[in-house]
Design an enzyme around this catalytic site. Sequence first.
Site, PDB file in Angstrom:
ATOM      1  N   ARG A  16      34.606  -7.952 -10.197  1.00 29.74           N
ATOM      2  CA  ARG A  16      35.728  -7.522 -11.045  1.00 29.74           C
ATOM      3  C   ARG A  16      36.926  -7.085 -10.183  1.00 29.74           C
ATOM      4  O   ARG A  16      37.905  -7.804 -10.068  1.00 29.74           O
ATOM      5  CB  ARG A  16      35.264  -6.395 -11.989  1.00 29.74           C
ATOM      6  N   ASP A  17      36.814  -5.932  -9.562  1.00 30.83           N
ATOM      7  CA  ASP A  17      37.964  -5.415  -8.801  1.00 30.83           C
ATOM      8  C   ASP A  17      38.324  -6.362  -7.669  1.00 30.83           C
ATOM      9  O   ASP A  17      39.498  -6.584  -7.365  1.00 30.83           O
ATOM     10  CB  ASP A  17      37.627  -4.029  -8.252  1.00 30.83           C
ATOM     11  N   HIS A 207      35.404   5.744  -6.116  1.00 30.98           N
ATOM     12  CA  HIS A 207      35.817   4.350  -5.936  1.00 30.98           C
ATOM     13  C   HIS A 207      36.928   4.319  -4.883  1.00 30.98           C
ATOM     14  O   HIS A 207      38.068   4.683  -5.155  1.00 30.98           O
ATOM     15  CB  HIS A 207      36.317   3.854  -7.309  1.00 30.98           C
ATOM     16  N   HIS A 209      39.249   2.451  -1.907  1.00 28.72           N
ATOM     17  CA  HIS A 209      39.796   1.234  -1.307  1.00 28.72           C
ATOM     18  C   HIS A 209      40.045   1.518   0.173  1.00 28.72           C
ATOM     19  O   HIS A 209      40.426   2.625   0.547  1.00 28.72           O
ATOM     20  CB  HIS A 209      41.097   0.835  -2.003  1.00 28.72           C
ATOM     21  N   CYS A 240      45.070  -5.284  -2.551  1.00 26.51           N
ATOM     22  CA  CYS A 240      45.856  -4.235  -3.188  1.00 26.51           C
ATOM     23  C   CYS A 240      47.099  -4.891  -3.773  1.00 26.51           C
ATOM     24  O   CYS A 240      47.868  -5.505  -3.041  1.00 26.51           O
ATOM     25  CB  CYS A 240      46.245  -3.192  -2.161  1.00 26.51           C
ATOM     26  N   ASN A 249      38.387  -3.124  -1.598  1.00 29.10           N
ATOM     27  CA  ASN A 249      37.485  -1.979  -1.719  1.00 29.10           C
ATOM     28  C   ASN A 249      36.694  -1.798  -0.423  1.00 29.10           C
ATOM     29  O   ASN A 249      36.604  -2.710   0.392  1.00 29.10           O
ATOM     30  CB  ASN A 249      36.467  -2.230  -2.848  1.00 29.10           C
TER      31      ASN A 249
HETATM   32 ZN    ZN Z   1      39.869  -0.531  -7.350  1.00 32.18          ZN
END
Ligand code: ZN
Length: 303
Positions: A16-17, A207, A209, A240, A249
């Site tokens: 996802r991310d 979470h 990054h 990003c 991440n």
């Molecule tokens: Zn994120």
Amino acid sequence: MSDLPERISLREVGPRDGLQNEEPVATDGKVALIDSLSRTGVGRIEAVSYVHPRAIPQMADADEVWARIERAAGVRYSALAPNLRGVQRALDAGFDEIEVVVSASDTHNRRNVNRSTEESLDDIAQIVELAHARGATVQAIVATAWGCPYEGDVPLERVLRVAGAALAHGADALSYGDTTGMATPTRVSELVGETRMRHPDVPLNLHFHNTRGTGLANVLAALQLGVADFDASVGGLGGCPYAPGASGNVATEELVHMVEDMGVATGVDLPALLDTAAQAERLVGHTLPSQVLRAGPRTRTAD
Ligand code: ZN
């Protein structure tokens, strides 16, 4: 090192991310990536998000991905949604773990979902009611918890207030997102410490990054405070949106590689995860930032 948790829970967010911040890839490749991740021993996978396909075309095939993956026993799958409509779609698709995201920074929230932080918070009560009625749980993710690309530093009190409001609206769990990699260990300790004082019984996920190289240092700071629930993405997939070319991440294999050697169990099979990181690299067609993927585990010997 004292008092580290014996075991942590990892949520793999690469599909996802990670993929949301890459050029779109074919559905087949996403399904294959999630299926590989499901066999690594990772306990949770954030599989898709339900966002408007115009906003994030990378996730337009969420329903198809979810329908086609082989759901492994012992793996919990979740979906992220930015609003009530997205949550409805996730519930209709059969997800029973929903993540709803609200930014502590008002500017970021407006750019993200075109509403104020307060408006998004108001939605959470409705979202929780809907999700609970259908047997699903809701984790509130407070994004930009350590800073915002538009506003800079976000005051600690504001982050705590947004988190508190989400919990007051019935969210079952909390996550803090370092959306653009602005956290440092000191800032992590401050926010985690304050949150623990105010909400000692609420499950807390972090979470990070690795935008500025502080990802694993932040994980270590949190581990020392007893946090035992982290997001990470295979290979460090992603990036990003505010800093082209920046890291994504924290890489799952770097996290696993570090903490397992410190006596913290993750349940993840590192060789299988490294194979999956290589698969992720082939999927997106470029080198991923994970250094453990490049160098191999610390015990690897030269040929
Ligand atoms: Zn994120």
